[in-house]
Design a protein around this motif. Structure first.
Motif, PDB file in Angstrom:
ATOM      1  N   THR A 211       0.830  -1.207   0.000  1.00 32.96           N
ATOM      2  CA  THR A 211       0.000   0.000   0.000  1.00 32.96           C
ATOM      3  C   THR A 211       0.862   1.254   0.000  1.00 32.96           C
ATOM      4  O   THR A 211       0.598   2.214  -0.751  1.00 32.96           O
ATOM      5  CB  THR A 211      -0.931   0.009   1.217  1.00 32.96           C
ATOM      6  N   GLN A 212       1.877   1.271   0.842  1.00 34.53           N
ATOM      7  CA  GLN A 212       2.758   2.442   0.907  1.00 34.53           C
ATOM      8  C   GLN A 212       3.482   2.674  -0.413  1.00 34.53           C
ATOM      9  O   GLN A 212       3.665   3.818  -0.843  1.00 34.53           O
ATOM     10  CB  GLN A 212       3.748   2.277   2.055  1.00 34.53           C
ATOM     11  N   GLU A 213       3.889   1.603  -1.076  1.00 32.81           N
ATOM     12  CA  GLU A 213       4.537   1.738  -2.391  1.00 32.81           C
ATOM     13  C   GLU A 213       3.566   2.303  -3.422  1.00 32.81           C
ATOM     14  O   GLU A 213       3.935   3.166  -4.234  1.00 32.81           O
ATOM     15  CB  GLU A 213       5.069   0.383  -2.856  1.00 32.81           C
ATOM     16  N   ALA A 214       2.310   1.821  -3.391  1.00 35.41           N
ATOM     17  CA  ALA A 214       1.316   2.313  -4.341  1.00 35.41           C
ATOM     18  C   ALA A 214       0.985   3.780  -4.087  1.00 35.41           C
ATOM     19  O   ALA A 214       0.830   4.567  -5.030  1.00 35.41           O
ATOM     20  CB  ALA A 214       0.053   1.454  -4.249  1.00 35.41           C
ATOM     21  N   LEU A 215       0.875   4.171  -2.826  1.00 35.58           N
ATOM     22  CA  LEU A 215       0.588   5.564  -2.493  1.00 35.58           C
ATOM     23  C   LEU A 215       1.730   6.473  -2.947  1.00 35.58           C
ATOM     24  O   LEU A 215       1.494   7.601  -3.401  1.00 35.58           O
ATOM     25  CB  LEU A 215       0.359   5.712  -0.991  1.00 35.58           C
TER      26      LEU A 215
ATOM     27  N   GLY B 198       1.374   7.578  -6.330  1.00 36.37           N
ATOM     28  CA  GLY B 198       0.206   8.401  -6.588  1.00 36.37           C
ATOM     29  C   GLY B 198      -1.057   7.614  -6.877  1.00 36.37           C
ATOM     30  O   GLY B 198      -2.017   8.163  -7.426  1.00 36.37           O
ATOM     31  N   GLU B 199      -1.089   6.358  -6.493  1.00 34.27           N
ATOM     32  CA  GLU B 199      -2.245   5.508  -6.754  1.00 34.27           C
ATOM     33  C   GLU B 199      -3.199   5.498  -5.554  1.00 34.27           C
ATOM     34  O   GLU B 199      -2.810   5.828  -4.431  1.00 34.27           O
ATOM     35  CB  GLU B 199      -1.786   4.084  -7.070  1.00 34.27           C
ATOM     36  N   ALA B 200      -4.429   5.127  -5.812  1.00 38.18           N
ATOM     37  CA  ALA B 200      -5.426   4.949  -4.746  1.00 38.18           C
ATOM     38  C   ALA B 200      -5.513   3.456  -4.429  1.00 38.18           C
ATOM     39  O   ALA B 200      -5.456   2.622  -5.333  1.00 38.18           O
ATOM     40  CB  ALA B 200      -6.783   5.484  -5.173  1.00 38.18           C
ATOM     41  N   VAL B 201      -5.654   3.125  -3.162  1.00 35.66           N
ATOM     42  CA  VAL B 201      -5.617   1.728  -2.725  1.00 35.66           C
ATOM     43  C   VAL B 201      -6.917   1.357  -2.033  1.00 35.66           C
ATOM     44  O   VAL B 201      -7.417   2.108  -1.188  1.00 35.66           O
ATOM     45  CB  VAL B 201      -4.429   1.483  -1.766  1.00 35.66           C
ATOM     46  N   VAL B 202      -7.461   0.204  -2.385  1.00 35.81           N
ATOM     47  CA  VAL B 202      -8.636  -0.351  -1.719  1.00 35.81           C
ATOM     48  C   VAL B 202      -8.253  -1.723  -1.167  1.00 35.81           C
ATOM     49  O   VAL B 202      -7.756  -2.573  -1.908  1.00 35.81           O
ATOM     50  CB  VAL B 202      -9.839  -0.500  -2.682  1.00 35.81           C
ATOM     51  N   ILE B 203      -8.461  -1.939   0.119  1.00 40.55           N
ATOM     52  CA  ILE B 203      -8.128  -3.204   0.773  1.00 40.55           C
ATOM     53  C   ILE B 203      -9.417  -3.877   1.222  1.00 40.55           C
ATOM     54  O   ILE B 203     -10.233  -3.260   1.908  1.00 40.55           O
ATOM     55  CB  ILE B 203      -7.198  -2.983   1.982  1.00 40.55           C
ATOM     56  N   SER B 204      -9.591  -5.115   0.834  1.00 41.58           N
ATOM     57  CA  SER B 204     -10.782  -5.870   1.218  1.00 41.58           C
ATOM     58  C   SER B 204     -10.403  -6.918   2.263  1.00 41.58           C
ATOM     59  O   SER B 204      -9.407  -7.622   2.103  1.00 41.58           O
ATOM     60  CB  SER B 204     -11.393  -6.554  -0.010  1.00 41.58           C
ATOM     61  N   LEU B 205     -11.201  -6.998   3.332  1.00 43.25           N
ATOM     62  CA  LEU B 205     -10.935  -7.940   4.419  1.00 43.25           C
ATOM     63  C   LEU B 205     -12.082  -8.929   4.552  1.00 43.25           C
ATOM     64  O   LEU B 205     -13.241  -8.598   4.287  1.00 43.25           O
ATOM     65  CB  LEU B 205     -10.752  -7.200   5.747  1.00 43.25           C
ATOM     66  N   TRP B 206     -11.767 -10.145   4.993  1.00 37.75           N
ATOM     67  CA  TRP B 206     -12.793 -11.162   5.217  1.00 37.75           C
ATOM     68  C   TRP B 206     -13.676 -10.836   6.410  1.00 37.75           C
ATOM     69  O   TRP B 206     -14.858 -11.112   6.404  1.00 37.75           O
ATOM     70  CB  TRP B 206     -12.130 -12.524   5.449  1.00 37.75           C
TER      71      TRP B 206
ATOM     72  N   ALA C  83      -7.806   9.256  10.323  1.00 39.02           N
ATOM     73  CA  ALA C  83      -7.882  10.464   9.504  1.00 39.02           C
ATOM     74  C   ALA C  83      -7.352  10.231   8.095  1.00 39.02           C
ATOM     75  O   ALA C  83      -7.678  10.985   7.174  1.00 39.02           O
ATOM     76  CB  ALA C  83      -7.093  11.596  10.173  1.00 39.02           C
ATOM     77  N   ALA C  84      -6.548   9.186   7.911  1.00 35.34           N
ATOM     78  CA  ALA C  84      -5.944   8.922   6.599  1.00 35.34           C
ATOM     79  C   ALA C  84      -6.576   7.746   5.876  1.00 35.34           C
ATOM     80  O   ALA C  84      -6.374   7.571   4.673  1.00 35.34           O
ATOM     81  CB  ALA C  84      -4.435   8.671   6.760  1.00 35.34           C
ATOM     82  N   VAL C  85      -7.338   6.937   6.591  1.00 34.69           N
ATOM     83  CA  VAL C  85      -7.936   5.733   6.005  1.00 34.69           C
ATOM     84  C   VAL C  85      -9.443   5.811   6.120  1.00 34.69           C
ATOM     85  O   VAL C  85      -9.988   5.996   7.215  1.00 34.69           O
ATOM     86  CB  VAL C  85      -7.426   4.453   6.711  1.00 34.69           C
ATOM     87  N   ALA C  86     -10.142   5.671   5.002  1.00 38.08           N
ATOM     88  CA  ALA C  86     -11.608   5.664   4.990  1.00 38.08           C
ATOM     89  C   ALA C  86     -12.088   4.230   5.187  1.00 38.08           C
ATOM     90  O   ALA C  86     -11.926   3.399   4.306  1.00 38.08           O
ATOM     91  CB  ALA C  86     -12.124   6.240   3.679  1.00 38.08           C
ATOM     92  N   GLU C  87     -12.660   3.959   6.337  1.00 37.37           N
ATOM     93  CA  GLU C  87     -13.161   2.613   6.626  1.00 37.37           C
ATOM     94  C   GLU C  87     -14.604   2.477   6.164  1.00 37.37           C
ATOM     95  O   GLU C  87     -15.468   3.232   6.587  1.00 37.37           O
ATOM     96  CB  GLU C  87     -13.073   2.316   8.125  1.00 37.37           C
ATOM     97  N   MET C  88     -14.863   1.511   5.308  1.00 35.14           N
ATOM     98  CA  MET C  88     -16.226   1.229   4.843  1.00 35.14           C
ATOM     99  C   MET C  88     -16.602  -0.163   5.328  1.00 35.14           C
ATOM    100  O   MET C  88     -16.292  -1.165   4.685  1.00 35.14           O
ATOM    101  CB  MET C  88     -16.306   1.324   3.319  1.00 35.14           C
TER     102      MET C  88
END
Length: 272
Positions: free
Chosen positions: A132-136, A139-147, A245-250
């Motif tokens: 994630t840090q490498e992608a950021l 300049g990329e946007a990252v979406v992480i999906s959890l079980w 503040a930096a991560v949008a949790e959905m």
């Protein structure tokens, strides 16, 4: 004419809205939680009142990243297998002696499945943070999906620890002693604790204490805490990636656990 009266009454009932106002509808859906919200969405889609678009996979690529377990993670896994083996032996003994219910075996296997699912997900967190840090940085946007968010076991632990439902609650995570990993609760650890507390009786039919059962449960918990299992993945990811503040949790979580960057204190806070 009686039939005409019945027909007019039925027509009036059909025209009458199912709820007196929107507040009543919203209250009912809120009480139903996520399942009720999904049912409303499905109904609206079937009526053509809600469109659901999905992103096309044109121009996308897929890459599988393999996470190599380090020595510590391998030792945790091996020791946890031995722990589960011994817990099952005790469960069989308790059932044979009539002090545990037979359906506790089903609870055992369900808890074991949740435990290892949580352990596997937690093992991926460091690599997920690195990618994630490498992608950021690119300049990329990252979406992480959890079980799973582990909210169910965390909520039960908070209730047993007398945590309230205020805007902000006490520090120190969940539990005490060896029950917190780096301030955050460990989902796999709480799963085992709750299995032991709920399915392994420590008193007999007449209320007399069963010394060997109490001693065995305390021994299992001591072994469990010594494993120092990884913290809840969603809380660890948010913390490692800059905080709430930096991560949008959905997610459907009602609360989140936030670590103070200076004191390390963890507070349970209601999500808005």
């Amino acid at each position: 004419n009686e039939s005409e009266g019945d027909a007019s009454g039925a027509a009036a009932d059909a025209e009458r809205p199912p709820f007196e106002d929107f507040d009543r509808f919203r209250s009912l859906v809120s009480r139903g939680g996520m399942p009720a919200m999904e049912l409303v969405a499905m109904q609206l889609k079937s009526m053509g009142a809600l469109s659901c678009r999905s992103l096309a996979f044109t121009g996308t690529s897929f890459e599988l990243a393999t996470v190599r377990l380090d020595t510590t993670a391998r030792a945790q896994y091996d020791a946890s297998c031995e722990l589960w083996r011994d817990i099952r032996r005790m469960l069989d003994l308790a059932i044979n002696q009539g002090i545990a219910r037979k359906h506790a075996r089903g609870e055992f296997w369900a808890a074991q499945q949740r435990f290892y699912k949580g352990l596997v997900v937690a093992a991926k967190v460091p690599e997920a943070v690195r990618l994630t840090q490498e992608a950021l940085a690119r300049g990329e946007a990252v979406v992480i999906s959890l079980w799973t968010t582990n909210e169910s076991v965390s909520s039960r632990a908070s209730q047993s620890g007398h945590a309230g439902d205020g805007e902000e609650e006490g520090g120190g995570g969940i539990g005490g002693g060896g029950k917190v990993a780096d301030g955050f609760a460990s989902g796999p650890e709480l799963t085992v604790e709750q299995l032991l507390d709920r399915n392994f009786p420590t008193t007999g039919p007449q209320g007399e204490p069963i010394a060997w059962a109490m001693e065995a449960i305390q021994g299992f918990k001591a072994r469990l805490w010594s494993l120092k299992l990884p913290p809840n993945p969603i809380d660890e990811l948010i913390d490692q990636l800059g905080g709430a503040a930096a991560v949008a949790e959905m997610s459907g979580r009602t609360h989140r656990y936030i670590k103070d960057p200076f004191s390390g204190e963890v507070r349970r806070r209601r999500r808005r």
